[in-house]
Design an enzyme around this catalytic site. Structure first.
Site, mmCIF file in Angstrom:
data_model
loop_
_atom_site.group_PDB
_atom_site.id
_atom_site.type_symbol
_atom_site.label_atom_id
_atom_site.label_comp_id
_atom_site.label_asym_id
_atom_site.label_seq_id
_atom_site.Cartn_x
_atom_site.Cartn_y
_atom_site.Cartn_z
ATOM 1 N N ASP A 32 0.838 -1.197 0.000
ATOM 2 C CA ASP A 32 0.000 0.000 0.000
ATOM 3 C C ASP A 32 0.878 1.254 0.000
ATOM 4 O O ASP A 32 1.573 1.512 0.985
ATOM 5 C CB ASP A 32 -0.889 -0.038 1.251
ATOM 6 C CG ASP A 32 -2.086 0.866 1.136
ATOM 7 O OD1 ASP A 32 -2.199 1.571 0.132
ATOM 8 O OD2 ASP A 32 -2.910 0.865 2.071
ATOM 9 N N ASP A 33 0.858 1.990 -1.080
ATOM 10 C CA ASP A 33 1.628 3.240 -1.206
ATOM 11 C C ASP A 33 3.137 3.009 -1.127
ATOM 12 O O ASP A 33 3.874 3.856 -0.615
ATOM 13 C CB ASP A 33 1.246 4.266 -0.115
ATOM 14 C CG ASP A 33 -0.182 4.769 -0.218
ATOM 15 O OD1 ASP A 33 -0.959 4.225 -1.021
ATOM 16 O OD2 ASP A 33 -0.522 5.721 0.527
ATOM 17 N N CYS A 72 -5.754 4.015 -3.950
ATOM 18 C CA CYS A 72 -5.988 2.626 -3.525
ATOM 19 C C CYS A 72 -7.151 1.924 -4.217
ATOM 20 O O CYS A 72 -6.963 0.904 -4.887
ATOM 21 C CB CYS A 72 -6.262 2.590 -2.021
ATOM 22 S SG CYS A 72 -4.979 3.323 -1.022
ATOM 23 N N HIS A 129 -11.186 -1.864 1.439
ATOM 24 C CA HIS A 129 -11.322 -0.545 0.782
ATOM 25 C C HIS A 129 -11.967 -0.631 -0.595
ATOM 26 O O HIS A 129 -11.607 0.105 -1.517
ATOM 27 C CB HIS A 129 -9.951 0.160 0.682
ATOM 28 C CG HIS A 129 -10.077 1.653 0.698
ATOM 29 N ND1 HIS A 129 -9.088 2.504 0.268
ATOM 30 C CD2 HIS A 129 -11.105 2.447 1.074
ATOM 31 C CE1 HIS A 129 -9.473 3.746 0.398
ATOM 32 N NE2 HIS A 129 -10.704 3.747 0.882
ATOM 33 N N ASP A 271 0.045 -0.873 -4.803
ATOM 34 C CA ASP A 271 -1.229 -0.452 -5.417
ATOM 35 C C ASP A 271 -1.140 0.924 -6.064
ATOM 36 O O ASP A 271 -1.973 1.268 -6.906
ATOM 37 C CB ASP A 271 -2.381 -0.501 -4.403
ATOM 38 C CG ASP A 271 -2.270 0.550 -3.303
ATOM 39 O OD1 ASP A 271 -1.155 1.059 -3.053
ATOM 40 O OD2 ASP A 271 -3.308 0.855 -2.691
ATOM 41 N N ASN A 272 -0.169 1.728 -5.663
ATOM 42 C CA ASN A 272 0.059 3.053 -6.275
ATOM 43 C C ASN A 272 1.385 3.581 -5.722
ATOM 44 O O ASN A 272 1.998 2.942 -4.876
ATOM 45 C CB ASN A 272 -1.093 4.040 -5.995
ATOM 46 C CG ASN A 272 -1.489 4.135 -4.536
ATOM 47 O OD1 ASN A 272 -2.541 3.652 -4.128
ATOM 48 N ND2 ASN A 272 -0.643 4.732 -3.730
HETATM 49 CA CA LIG Z 1 -2.627 2.877 -1.699
#
Ligand SMILES: [Ca+2]
Length: 442
Positions: A32-33, A72, A129, A271-272
């Protein structure tokens, strides 16, 4: 041989053939990130990621893999459906409490649903999410088992939503709220995953959806101490990434102990891009030479680390430079596992040829991103080396800058410094048409 003996032989050979059909397990680890270059195997010198690097050494590492979106929810939805956000309709983040209704429509067919139909056990562990409503939760989207939180982020010890009010406690097992106050969420994820892997008697699909290194940066004390001399906020981020990496090693070890390593495809991807939001202390992650970060359609928001490892079946310790996109996992995994893809319009391509050969051309020559709505709506198209971006933000630094129109050539200018939109109207028009072709008909 009598007719019954012949019948028995036919039956036996049929069951042998079935048992030889490869039905590998799949563990998809979604970071995540995590920034574009934030792993040792992507060139980072100051982070400590030996276990993720070892996964890359036992598989393939992509240099041009794109997330589905710069935030996300649409990116995670793109992974699970093999479809661009413009097609699923989830263009921004999903809800983080019951008053927020946005999410991935229940009508979308997810990877969990297609694996379940093929006889796999399916589990979601970690962040969801993709919708807070019951109809959008993991158990309604094909997962037999779900453990984790439904919103966008939590405090890793209290398991309360970490963003703004209302102050919602968000820890759930199969839709029921549970309480494990004070326990470190990454440890809870590992505990649940280890149990799930041990219990399986049939092939499984495990969506291991990390909430790290997304803020709040809550690395373990020993790692905070270890990195204390790095600049702020890199030291906080580095400690969190190291804590994540340690558990990734324990997860892979659990697969090894179960004797399943060569029967299990393990994928790691972010995810990003990294966050430069205030809650992330305005940074911590790194996109290296690439422009932009989370929320931006410049490369730093969407070009992400991506690794696939399946020892004994895929090449090891190799790099892949071909163009690839989050939407490609669904058709690729369907092909690797002999599972039928859904009968809907997919935006992903089967990358198995690319996985097996470094020089195989990518079946993908274009890619599309669309994010947010109204005044903030932004989109981008890549066609070969050209990339057109409309109404994005440059989120590289603390001050966010809006860029209305940008045309770049990634081969000549990977850092997206030179805007060629004014001198190449024909290319702008061509890429704009690719974007328009993907818009839903009215
Ligand atoms: Ca994310």
């Amino acid at each position: 041989m009598g007719i019954w003996e012949l019948f028995a032989v036919v039956l036996l050979s049929g069951s042998l053939a079935r048992s030889e059909t490869p039905k590998p397990n799949v563990i998809f680890i979604m970071a995540d990130d995590q920034g574009t270059l934030d792993l040792g195997c992507y060139g980072s010198k100051d982070l400590h990621t030996p276990h993720t690097d070892a996964l890359a050494a036992r598989g393939l590492r992509f240099t041009q893999f794109y997330s589905g979106a710069p935030v996300c929810s649409p990116s995670r939805a793109c992974f699970l459906t093999g479809r661009y956000p413009v097609r699923t309709g989830l263009l921004g983040n999903a809800g983080s409490h019951r008053d927020q209704k946005a999410g991935l429509p229940a009508s979308e067919i997810t990877l969990a649903e297609i694996f379940k139909s093929a006889g796999y056990a399916t589990a979601h562990i970690g962040k969801w999410h993709l919708g807070y409503d019951d109809a959008m939760r993991p158990n309604a989207q094909g997962f037999d088992f779900s453990f984790g939180f439904m919103g966008g982020c939590i405090d890793n010890y209290s398991h309360f939503y970490f963003w703004s009010g209302p102050n919602v406690h968000d820890l759930h097992r199969n839709g029921m709220e549970i309480f494990e106050n004070g326990k470190y969420f990454p440890d809870l994820m590992l505990r649940e995953a280890t149990q799930f892997i041990r219990q399986q008697e049939k092939p499984f699909f495990l969506y291991y959806a990390l909430n790290t290194p997304h803020y709040p940066y809550q690395g373990e004390p020993n790692w905070l101490e270890h990195f204390k001399d790095l600049p702020q906020p890199r030291q906080l981020y580095a400690a969190f990434v190291a804590s994540q990496d340690e558990r990734l090693g324990q997860l892979v070890a659990a697969v090894d102990v179960a004797g399943l390593r060569e029967k299990t495809i393990i994928i790691f991807q972010s995810d990003n891009g990294h966050s430069t939001e205030e809650r992330a202390h305005f940074g911590g992650g790194s996109a290296g030479p690439y422009r932009g970060a989370k929320f931006s359609l410049f490369e730093g928001g969407i070009r992400v680390p991506a690794i696939i490892s399946w020892p004994g079946h895929l090449p090891q310790n190799e790099q892949r430079n071909q163009l690839a996109h989050m939407a490609d996992w669904l058709p690729t995994l369907a092909a690797l596992c002999g599972v039928k893809p859904p009968d809907v319009s997919l935006d992903g391509f089967d990358l198995t040829g690319v996985l097996h050969a470094g020089h195989a051309p990518s079946p993908r020559t274009t890619a599309h991103w669309q994010s947010d709505q109204g005044m903030n709506a932004q989109w981008a198209v890549r066609d070969g080396d050209w990339k057109l971006i409309v109404n994005t933000q440059d989120t590289s630094g603390r001050e966010k800058q809006r860029i209305p129109l940008f045309l770049g050539n990634l081969r000549e200018d990977p850092s997206e410094k030179t805007n060629l939109a004014e001198t190449h109207h024909d290319i702008v028009a061509r890429l704009r048409r690719l974007h328009e072709d993907l818009q839903p008909s009215q």
